[in-house]
Design an enzyme around this catalytic site. Structure first.
Site, PDB file in Angstrom:
ATOM      1  N   GLY A  42       0.803  -1.219   0.000  1.00 46.30           N
ATOM      2  CA  GLY A  42       0.000   0.000   0.000  1.00 46.30           C
ATOM      3  C   GLY A  42       0.828   1.258   0.000  1.00 46.30           C
ATOM      4  O   GLY A  42       1.903   1.314  -0.590  1.00 46.30           O
ATOM      5  N   ASP A  57       1.121   6.038 -11.038  1.00 49.29           N
ATOM      6  CA  ASP A  57       0.497   7.208 -11.672  1.00 49.29           C
ATOM      7  C   ASP A  57      -0.961   7.328 -11.230  1.00 49.29           C
ATOM      8  O   ASP A  57      -1.478   8.432 -11.046  1.00 49.29           O
ATOM      9  CB  ASP A  57       0.590   7.103 -13.195  1.00 49.29           C
ATOM     10  CG  ASP A  57       2.041   6.957 -13.659  1.00 49.29           C
ATOM     11  OD1 ASP A  57       2.936   7.520 -12.995  1.00 49.29           O
ATOM     12  OD2 ASP A  57       2.278   6.271 -14.662  1.00 49.29           O
TER      13      ASP A  57
END
Lengths: 312, 312
Positions: free
Chosen positions: A225, A252
């Protein structure tokens, strides 16, 4: 609108072959062509989330024309305005060769153009013209040859002077210089963060990056994460289960999550949850770099955000 | 002028990498871009020998525009007239990845466009318009998807009707069909020849190909040179010494040697010597597909041509 800057844009080609064997001839059975470079990926995700974006950076030569044409026809292109600055050199291609047998990808990246001092000045003029209309700006990716190492730092300072929140997603010396210009958010992965801070423990390294100038640090920890350290506290978030898929573009998508949350005025933990859910939905998508909207909607309420103890 | 036909044109990219390792990221340090496809290579060599050429075939999409632009700027382009017919689909790219460490090449070939019946008809009209001005025509390479398997046979017949000497350089079923249309010269390599005749012994296979319709057969034997079987006799020729280098384009240089010798009215053994010297000078050239003029001038008088016994 949200402005994204991609200094090292690309035409991304994906070739599928039955099996990649060095020193043999391969018949590519499937070719896909997309606008490439981190800021263009961020803009595509922002467009899918309903945000109008303007993309700038450099485009040149015949591959540059190809890039302009791909931007006109890409999904969500009605929300993406092309403000790329012309350069004499050719925009690079990247070729991702996907092996059908193993699913693995072999990447070939062209070097990209050499950018002159005049071209850099022309770009900065465009950037200054666009900034006043931006609700936020993302500075993304590696730098082409010819630019000063402090180029990103200069762009961060311009954004701060204009009062526009700025996120910086790069690595190495350009990141280190950029930090000193005090960006609102930086988004290194854990290796990049360790490289500039000398600390491999994520929480310590993120605090160190804040000490060096970043207001907030979102450090991507891969499958574990994202860790977010801000003036208001620190949080860590991860998808509810381990994900299998293609991580291309996941970073991104995380940037798009952070930026869209910022301009919508969401609290930090909600921006973080969005970044993690978008990242995970990108890993799970069948096409590299796209995100799966159903997976995103499913994951978003189930991302687990935990507050972290302060350090130092 | 000499007309060359390339139905499956390409934009040829050459990437140099320090070492190709599957499933890794590679920074390409050198990119070259050239007009590709066998007939375009033949035209480039003919131009270097001082012959005016017209190139036709198909070009489409953005890569087709790139191909037109490359033809305008390639060496010898003042002697090469671009008469490529437009197609809707994209001209293919080919990517040759050269490994600096081993010198080996890994080839990735895009599939190329699907050609419609209307596009084929438009091409044939162009071909018929160009034929009357041609002193010879070369039909070269593989066929794009969508064309009838007898496409080359039809083009051979048109050339014969127009009274223009025609050389066919293809393989498999298109070659087999083409033979029946009685081309003046075919230039298979020994494997292609074995594939269509069922005979791996070169001399027997070449006579068999003549029996099936070719007036003359020039069979390339790799490092062993070229075997030529004609109505006037059979010869074999090889370079004076073994060559080390890159064989890319050597076959196309041989075609240029045979064709230029034909239009200059040279006797068969001299055409053969020229084909072998050009081939060898291509293997030795530092750039794949170019020929080295000094090597050519040096080798031409030293190529050993030996007459072969007749078979059958």
């Amino acid at each position: 609108m949200i402005l994204t800057v991609t200094l090292n844009t690309a035409v991304d080609l994906t070739y599928r072959v039955p099996r990649l064997e060095p020193h043999c001839v391969h018949h590519v059975h499937d070719v896909t062509e997309r606008p490439g470079g981190k800021g263009l990926n961020v803009a595509r995700v922002l467009a899918a989330l309903g945000h109008d974006t303007v993309v700038t950076g450099f485009a040149g030569g015949r591959t540059g024309e190809e890039l302009h044409a791909l931007l006109r026809t890409a999904p969500g292109s009605h929300r993406v305005t092309d403000a790329l600055t012309a350069v004499r050199g050719n925009t690079r291609r990247t070729v991702a060769v996907v092996d059908d047998t193993t699913g693995d990808t072999t990447q070939l990246n062209e070097p990209g153009p050499q950018v002159s001092a005049e071209e850099w000045t022309a770009f900065v003029t465009t950037y200054e013209r666009l900034l006043p209309d931006a609700s936020a700006v993302a500075l993304c990716g590696s730098m082409p040859r010819g630019l000063p190492v402090g180029a990103y730092a200069a762009l961060v300072r311009e954004a701060r002077v204009a009062g526009v929140p700025v996120l910086l997603d790069t690595s190495g010396e350009p990141l280190l210089r950029g930090l000193a210009a005090r960006p609102d958010v930086v988004k290194p992965n854990i290796d990049e963060l360790a490289g500039i801070t000398g600390t491999s423990e994520p929480l310590r390294a993120a605090y160190e990056a804040r000490r060096r100038g970043a207001n907030a640090v979102a450090a991507s920890l891969g499958a574990d994460g994202v860790l977010l350290v801000t003036p208001d506290g620190a949080w860590r978030a991860a998808p509810p289960s381990r994900l299998v898929g293609n991580p291309t573009g996941a970073g991104d998508s995380a940037v798009a999550g952070l930026l869209s949350g910022l301009v919508e005025g969401l609290p930090w933990p909600d921006r973080l949850a969005r970044a993690v859910a978008l990242s995970a939905a990108t890993v799970r998508a069948p096409v590299a770099g796209e995100f799966d909207t159903a997976t995103y909607a499913d994951l978003l309420p189930r991302v687990v955000v935990t507050e972290q103890a302060r350090v130092g």
